[in-house]
Design an enzyme around this catalytic site. Structure first.
Site, PDB file in Angstrom:
ATOM      1  N   LYS A 171      31.328  35.134  44.977  1.00 16.75           N
ATOM      2  CA  LYS A 171      30.169  35.555  44.176  1.00 16.75           C
ATOM      3  C   LYS A 171      30.478  35.315  42.713  1.00 16.75           C
ATOM      4  O   LYS A 171      31.629  35.212  42.292  1.00 16.75           O
ATOM      5  CB  LYS A 171      29.822  37.025  44.420  1.00 16.75           C
ATOM      6  CG  LYS A 171      30.924  38.022  44.057  1.00 16.75           C
ATOM      7  CD  LYS A 171      30.714  38.630  42.683  1.00 16.75           C
ATOM      8  CE  LYS A 171      31.796  39.658  42.363  1.00 16.75           C
ATOM      9  NZ  LYS A 171      32.705  39.209  41.279  1.00 16.75           N
TER      10      LYS A 171
ATOM     11  N   GLY B  29      42.528  36.407  41.770  1.00 16.97           N
ATOM     12  CA  GLY B  29      42.612  36.735  40.353  1.00 16.97           C
ATOM     13  C   GLY B  29      41.649  35.946  39.512  1.00 16.97           C
ATOM     14  O   GLY B  29      41.854  35.752  38.314  1.00 16.97           O
TER      15      GLY B  29
ATOM     16  N   GLY C 283      35.695  37.501  43.888  1.00 18.71           N
ATOM     17  CA  GLY C 283      35.492  38.423  45.009  1.00 18.71           C
ATOM     18  C   GLY C 283      35.922  37.891  46.356  1.00 18.71           C
ATOM     19  O   GLY C 283      35.453  38.396  47.387  1.00 18.71           O
TER      20      GLY C 283
ATOM     21  N   SER D  58      37.473  40.531  48.730  1.00 12.50           N
ATOM     22  CA  SER D  58      36.432  41.482  49.139  1.00 12.50           C
ATOM     23  C   SER D  58      35.521  40.871  50.196  1.00 12.50           C
ATOM     24  O   SER D  58      35.125  41.537  51.154  1.00 12.50           O
ATOM     25  CB  SER D  58      35.607  41.916  47.924  1.00 12.50           C
ATOM     26  OG  SER D  58      36.404  42.591  46.986  1.00 12.50           O
TER      27      SER D  58
ATOM     28  N   ASP E  60      33.774  46.047  45.242  1.00 14.67           N
ATOM     29  CA  ASP E  60      32.660  45.112  45.454  1.00 14.67           C
ATOM     30  C   ASP E  60      32.567  44.600  46.892  1.00 14.67           C
ATOM     31  O   ASP E  60      31.767  43.721  47.184  1.00 14.67           O
ATOM     32  CB  ASP E  60      32.727  43.937  44.473  1.00 14.67           C
ATOM     33  CG  ASP E  60      34.021  43.140  44.593  1.00 14.67           C
ATOM     34  OD1 ASP E  60      34.887  43.516  45.396  1.00 14.67           O
ATOM     35  OD2 ASP E  60      34.172  42.141  43.861  1.00 14.67           O
TER      36      ASP E  60
END
Length: 269
Positions: A8, A92, A96, A99, A132
């Site tokens: 994202k 890093g 995302g 996640s 997230d």
């Protein structure tokens, strides 16, 4: 079962206050892009988890995919599975990827074992794994608030735009990024900012981490400027990481514009 957890980008990111629990409240628009990992889950005689692709630092036993499996295993007595994650989305980078891997693990297990969990239930599990993670359950553009896990639907389509993401092989930890932030309230709501034309976003839609991190890492503002010089309607850092993206009307520039030590992804939105 096989699926492709996607990244994202953040359209604007404002850190509004520090919470009593040590986290921060924020305002941002999360928007899915098609830069993807690959995740396969199969029945197995014994629990297995392995990875290929980009090396992931840390102990594999702490991977978010395994943590997601353990959450559902505890509540639904799941049998052993073999999970294989092929890592493509850099870490890093503020994209995302980890996640997404966790949320897609929950989604695949829900299908595989016919748990019949609602999207709301899956989001509640995902919130236990990361701020997230819950976004990737439904994977639609949203205004994210609080820790980045409370969502408001937003009518926003960037169809027809090409996204170019440039990752300078620079891993910025969440702790480093937030350590330089001074929270403040934005002067305008995300909903109002996003209603403006994309070409106006350059002047009004900001990522607070740029102010904190650009002086420390001069290659980041340089990449952002190169994206604008290549014709981007809007360019920004995404999340708290080091990836910089540009939104281009039509096809956008050739990836070779950012050749050398950078990783570049390009795709339609």
């Amino acid at each position: 079962m096989l699926d492709f957890p996607n990244a994202k980008i953040n359209l604007g990111l404002y850190i509004t206050e520090k919470r009593p629990d040590g986290f921060h409240n924020l305002q941002s628009c999360f928007y899915p892009v098609r830069w993807c990992d690959a995740l396969e889950i199969l029945p197995s005689e014994q629990e297995r988890f392995d990875m290929t692709g980009l090396p992931v630092p840390g102990n594999p036993e702490t991977n978010l995919c395994l943590k997601a499996y353990k959450l559902l295993q505890k509540d639904y007595n799941l049998p052993p599975v073999h999970m294989h994650l092929h890592k493509v989305i850099p870490m890093g980078a503020g994209l995302g990827g980890g996640s997404a891997d966790a949320a897609f693990t929950l989604r695949l297990l829900n299908q595989m074992f016919e748990l019949d969990l609602s999207a709301e239930s899956l989001e509640n599990y995902a919130r236990q794994l990361g701020s997230d993670c819950a976004f990737f359950v439904q994977n639609k553009p949203v205004i994210a608030t609080e820790r980045g896990d409370v969502f408001t639907p937003v009518e926003l389509s960037l169809s027809g735009y090409t996204c170019v993401i440039v990752y300078p092989e620079l891993h910025i930890t969440t702790a480093e990024a937030y350590g330089s932030i001074v929270p403040k309230q934005p002067t305008c709501t995300m909903q109002m900012l996003l209603k403006q034309d994309v070409k106006v976003w350059r002047e009004v839609l900001k990522n607070d981490f740029e102010e904190a991190l650009f002086p420390k890492y001069p290659e980041l503002p340089q990449i952002k400027q190169e994206l604008y010089e290549a014709g981007a309607a809007y360019a920004s850092m995404t999340g708290s990481g080091s990836a910089i993206y540009g939104l281009f009307e039509g096809e956008g520039p050739d990836e070779s514009v950012f050749s050398g030590q950078y990783t570049v992804w390009k795709g339609l939105l």
